[in-house]
Design a protein around this motif. Structure first.
Motif, PDB file in Angstrom:
ATOM      1  N   ALA A  22      -0.557   3.662 -11.833  1.00  0.00           N
ATOM      2  CA  ALA A  22       0.090   3.174 -10.602  1.00  0.00           C
ATOM      3  C   ALA A  22      -0.421   1.781 -10.237  1.00  0.00           C
ATOM      4  CB  ALA A  22      -0.153   4.146  -9.458  1.00  0.00           C
ATOM      5  N   TYR A  23      -1.731   1.608 -10.304  1.00  0.00           N
ATOM      6  CA  TYR A  23      -2.375   0.332  -9.954  1.00  0.00           C
ATOM      7  C   TYR A  23      -1.832  -0.813 -10.812  1.00  0.00           C
ATOM      8  CZ  TYR A  23      -6.189  -3.087  -9.521  1.00  0.00           C
ATOM      9  OH  TYR A  23      -6.922  -4.230  -9.331  1.00  0.00           O
ATOM     10  N   THR A  24      -1.749  -0.591 -12.105  1.00  0.00           N
ATOM     11  CA  THR A  24      -1.276  -1.660 -12.998  1.00  0.00           C
ATOM     12  C   THR A  24       0.238  -1.850 -12.933  1.00  0.00           C
ATOM     13  OG1 THR A  24      -1.196  -0.152 -14.900  1.00  0.00           O
ATOM     14  CG2 THR A  24      -3.222  -1.427 -14.587  1.00  0.00           C
TER      15      THR A  24
ATOM     16  N   CYS B  84       2.009  -1.725 -10.009  1.00  0.00           N
ATOM     17  CA  CYS B  84       2.412  -2.296  -8.719  1.00  0.00           C
ATOM     18  C   CYS B  84       2.788  -3.770  -8.884  1.00  0.00           C
ATOM     19  CB  CYS B  84       1.282  -2.146  -7.702  1.00  0.00           C
ATOM     20  SG  CYS B  84       1.727  -2.770  -6.062  1.00  0.00           S
ATOM     21  N   PRO B  85       4.043  -4.123  -8.612  1.00  0.00           N
ATOM     22  CA  PRO B  85       4.492  -5.496  -8.857  1.00  0.00           C
ATOM     23  C   PRO B  85       3.940  -6.532  -7.880  1.00  0.00           C
ATOM     24  CG  PRO B  85       6.256  -4.255  -7.847  1.00  0.00           C
ATOM     25  CD  PRO B  85       5.138  -3.280  -8.130  1.00  0.00           C
ATOM     26  N   THR B  86       3.421  -6.091  -6.738  1.00  0.00           N
ATOM     27  CA  THR B  86       2.951  -7.050  -5.737  1.00  0.00           C
ATOM     28  C   THR B  86       1.435  -7.047  -5.561  1.00  0.00           C
ATOM     29  OG1 THR B  86       3.148  -5.472  -3.917  1.00  0.00           O
ATOM     30  CG2 THR B  86       5.105  -6.828  -4.425  1.00  0.00           C
ATOM     31  N   GLY B  87       0.745  -6.144  -6.263  1.00  0.00           N
ATOM     32  CA  GLY B  87      -0.704  -6.057  -6.087  1.00  0.00           C
ATOM     33  C   GLY B  87      -1.095  -5.426  -4.763  1.00  0.00           C
ATOM     34  N   ALA B  88      -0.179  -4.637  -4.172  1.00  0.00           N
ATOM     35  CA  ALA B  88      -0.460  -4.015  -2.880  1.00  0.00           C
ATOM     36  C   ALA B  88      -1.516  -2.924  -2.970  1.00  0.00           C
ATOM     37  CB  ALA B  88       0.824  -3.440  -2.278  1.00  0.00           C
ATOM     38  N   ILE B  89      -1.674  -2.335  -4.151  1.00  0.00           N
ATOM     39  CA  ILE B  89      -2.709  -1.323  -4.346  1.00  0.00           C
ATOM     40  C   ILE B  89      -4.001  -2.052  -4.671  1.00  0.00           C
ATOM     41  CG2 ILE B  89      -3.471   0.661  -5.701  1.00  0.00           C
ATOM     42  CD1 ILE B  89      -0.469   1.131  -6.390  1.00  0.00           C
ATOM     43  N   VAL B  90      -4.994  -1.861  -3.842  1.00  0.00           N
ATOM     44  CA  VAL B  90      -6.293  -2.503  -4.069  1.00  0.00           C
ATOM     45  C   VAL B  90      -7.326  -1.426  -4.370  1.00  0.00           C
ATOM     46  CG1 VAL B  90      -5.781  -4.575  -2.714  1.00  0.00           C
ATOM     47  CG2 VAL B  90      -6.768  -2.576  -1.579  1.00  0.00           C
ATOM     48  N   ARG B  91      -8.381  -1.812  -5.076  1.00  0.00           N
ATOM     49  CA  ARG B  91      -9.419  -0.853  -5.449  1.00  0.00           C
ATOM     50  C   ARG B  91     -10.790  -1.470  -5.236  1.00  0.00           C
ATOM     51  NH1 ARG B  91      -9.180  -0.979 -12.090  1.00  0.00           N
ATOM     52  NH2 ARG B  91      -9.671  -3.178 -12.256  1.00  0.00           N
ATOM     53  N   SER B  92     -11.788  -0.593  -5.155  1.00  0.00           N
ATOM     54  CA  SER B  92     -13.152  -1.039  -4.936  1.00  0.00           C
ATOM     55  C   SER B  92     -14.102   0.027  -5.485  1.00  0.00           C
ATOM     56  CB  SER B  92     -13.402  -1.232  -3.440  1.00  0.00           C
ATOM     57  OG  SER B  92     -14.770  -1.502  -3.202  1.00  0.00           O
ATOM     58  N   PRO B  93     -15.239  -0.409  -6.030  1.00  0.00           N
ATOM     59  CA  PRO B  93     -16.228   0.581  -6.487  1.00  0.00           C
ATOM     60  C   PRO B  93     -16.967   1.235  -5.320  1.00  0.00           C
ATOM     61  CG  PRO B  93     -17.043  -1.628  -6.857  1.00  0.00           C
ATOM     62  CD  PRO B  93     -15.626  -1.774  -6.362  1.00  0.00           C
ATOM     63  N   THR B  94     -16.848   0.669  -4.135  1.00  0.00           N
ATOM     64  CA  THR B  94     -17.494   1.217  -2.938  1.00  0.00           C
ATOM     65  C   THR B  94     -16.426   1.450  -1.871  1.00  0.00           C
ATOM     66  OG1 THR B  94     -17.926  -1.003  -2.074  1.00  0.00           O
ATOM     67  CG2 THR B  94     -19.679   0.014  -3.390  1.00  0.00           C
ATOM     68  N   PRO B  95     -16.710   2.300  -0.881  1.00  0.00           N
ATOM     69  CA  PRO B  95     -15.715   2.537   0.173  1.00  0.00           C
ATOM     70  C   PRO B  95     -15.351   1.248   0.904  1.00  0.00           C
ATOM     71  CG  PRO B  95     -17.479   4.162   0.300  1.00  0.00           C
ATOM     72  CD  PRO B  95     -17.908   3.120  -0.698  1.00  0.00           C
ATOM     73  N   PHE B  96     -14.119   1.166   1.321  1.00  0.00           N
ATOM     74  CA  PHE B  96     -13.660   0.028   2.108  1.00  0.00           C
ATOM     75  C   PHE B  96     -14.237   0.120   3.514  1.00  0.00           C
ATOM     76  CE2 PHE B  96     -10.551   0.159  -1.241  1.00  0.00           C
ATOM     77  CZ  PHE B  96     -10.234  -1.168  -1.468  1.00  0.00           C
ATOM     78  N   LYS B  97     -14.461  -1.015   4.113  1.00  0.00           N
ATOM     79  CA  LYS B  97     -14.871  -1.041   5.518  1.00  0.00           C
ATOM     80  C   LYS B  97     -13.660  -0.714   6.364  1.00  0.00           C
ATOM     81  CE  LYS B  97     -18.537  -4.332   4.836  1.00  0.00           C
ATOM     82  NZ  LYS B  97     -19.085  -5.643   5.075  1.00  0.00           N
ATOM     83  N   PRO B  98     -13.893  -0.123   7.520  1.00  0.00           N
ATOM     84  CA  PRO B  98     -12.747   0.186   8.394  1.00  0.00           C
ATOM     85  C   PRO B  98     -11.914  -1.063   8.679  1.00  0.00           C
ATOM     86  CG  PRO B  98     -14.748   1.181   9.239  1.00  0.00           C
ATOM     87  CD  PRO B  98     -15.159   0.277   8.104  1.00  0.00           C
ATOM     88  N   SER B  99     -10.632  -0.885   8.678  1.00  0.00           N
ATOM     89  CA  SER B  99      -9.719  -1.989   8.940  1.00  0.00           C
ATOM     90  C   SER B  99      -9.823  -2.409  10.403  1.00  0.00           C
ATOM     91  CB  SER B  99      -8.292  -1.568   8.619  1.00  0.00           C
ATOM     92  OG  SER B  99      -7.400  -2.609   8.910  1.00  0.00           O
ATOM     93  N   THR B 100      -9.745  -3.711  10.627  1.00  0.00           N
ATOM     94  CA  THR B 100      -9.789  -4.205  12.001  1.00  0.00           C
ATOM     95  C   THR B 100      -8.430  -4.086  12.674  1.00  0.00           C
ATOM     96  OG1 THR B 100      -9.398  -6.445  11.210  1.00  0.00           O
ATOM     97  CG2 THR B 100     -11.671  -5.806  11.605  1.00  0.00           C
ATOM     98  N   LYS B 101      -7.380  -3.984  11.865  1.00  0.00           N
ATOM     99  CA  LYS B 101      -6.066  -3.754  12.449  1.00  0.00           C
ATOM    100  C   LYS B 101      -5.603  -2.362  12.069  1.00  0.00           C
ATOM    101  CE  LYS B 101      -2.141  -5.294  10.310  1.00  0.00           C
ATOM    102  NZ  LYS B 101      -1.176  -6.228   9.870  1.00  0.00           N
ATOM    103  N   ALA B 102      -4.859  -1.771  12.930  1.00  0.00           N
ATOM    104  CA  ALA B 102      -4.433  -0.390  12.714  1.00  0.00           C
ATOM    105  C   ALA B 102      -3.519  -0.297  11.495  1.00  0.00           C
ATOM    106  CB  ALA B 102      -3.743   0.129  13.949  1.00  0.00           C
ATOM    107  N   GLU B 103      -3.886   0.539  10.569  1.00  0.00           N
ATOM    108  CA  GLU B 103      -3.010   0.859   9.438  1.00  0.00           C
ATOM    109  C   GLU B 103      -1.999   1.859   9.978  1.00  0.00           C
ATOM    110  OE1 GLU B 103      -3.400  -0.501   6.422  1.00  0.00           O
ATOM    111  OE2 GLU B 103      -5.351  -1.398   6.674  1.00  0.00           O
ATOM    112  N   LYS B 104      -0.811   1.868   9.409  1.00  0.00           N
ATOM    113  CA  LYS B 104       0.219   2.725   9.944  1.00  0.00           C
ATOM    114  C   LYS B 104       0.666   3.812   8.962  1.00  0.00           C
ATOM    115  CE  LYS B 104       4.620   1.918  10.976  1.00  0.00           C
ATOM    116  NZ  LYS B 104       5.763   1.157  11.258  1.00  0.00           N
ATOM    117  N   PRO B 105      -0.144   4.224   8.016  1.00  0.00           N
ATOM    118  CA  PRO B 105       0.331   5.192   7.039  1.00  0.00           C
ATOM    119  C   PRO B 105       0.512   6.574   7.636  1.00  0.00           C
ATOM    120  CG  PRO B 105      -1.986   4.805   6.728  1.00  0.00           C
ATOM    121  CD  PRO B 105      -1.523   3.884   7.822  1.00  0.00           C
ATOM    122  N   GLY B 106       1.462   7.249   7.084  1.00  0.00           N
ATOM    123  CA  GLY B 106       1.635   8.654   7.386  1.00  0.00           C
ATOM    124  C   GLY B 106       1.886   9.030   8.826  1.00  0.00           C
ATOM    125  N   ALA B 107       1.531   8.202   9.727  1.00  0.00           N
ATOM    126  CA  ALA B 107       1.617   8.403  11.178  1.00  0.00           C
ATOM    127  C   ALA B 107       1.414   9.802  11.629  1.00  0.00           C
ATOM    128  CB  ALA B 107       2.897   7.836  11.734  1.00  0.00           C
TER     129      ALA B 107
END
Length: 83
Positions: A56-58, A60-83
């Protein structure tokens, strides 16, 4: 490995959910998000799903899927997934 989707980059093409339906879903606006932690990037990708994630990662045509070896820091703006 940790992952999340950058909503502003997602074009709702459907490839991530096609490649890894266990990991990706779409919100009411058609924007993808990571199901395992509601797109927070704080839950590791299960080892059994890594091959599907990489596909899936490779794909994605826009690079919207991001990855990290460590957990991401909480987003400063509200994510709107799944609501």
């Amino acid at each position: 490995m940790y992952t999340r989707v950058v909503p502003e980059q997602c074009i709702a093409c459907g490839l991530c959910q096609l490649k890894a339906p266990e990991l990706f879903e779409y919100d009411e606006d058609g924007v993808a998000y990571v199901k395992i932690d509601n797109n927070q990037g704080t839950t590791p990708i299960p080892a059994a799903l890594m091959a599907k994630f990489k596909d899936a990662y490779t794909s994605c045509p826009t690079g919207a899927i991001v990855r990290s070896p460590t957990p991401f820091k909480p987003s400063t703006k509200a994510e709107k997934p799944g609501a």
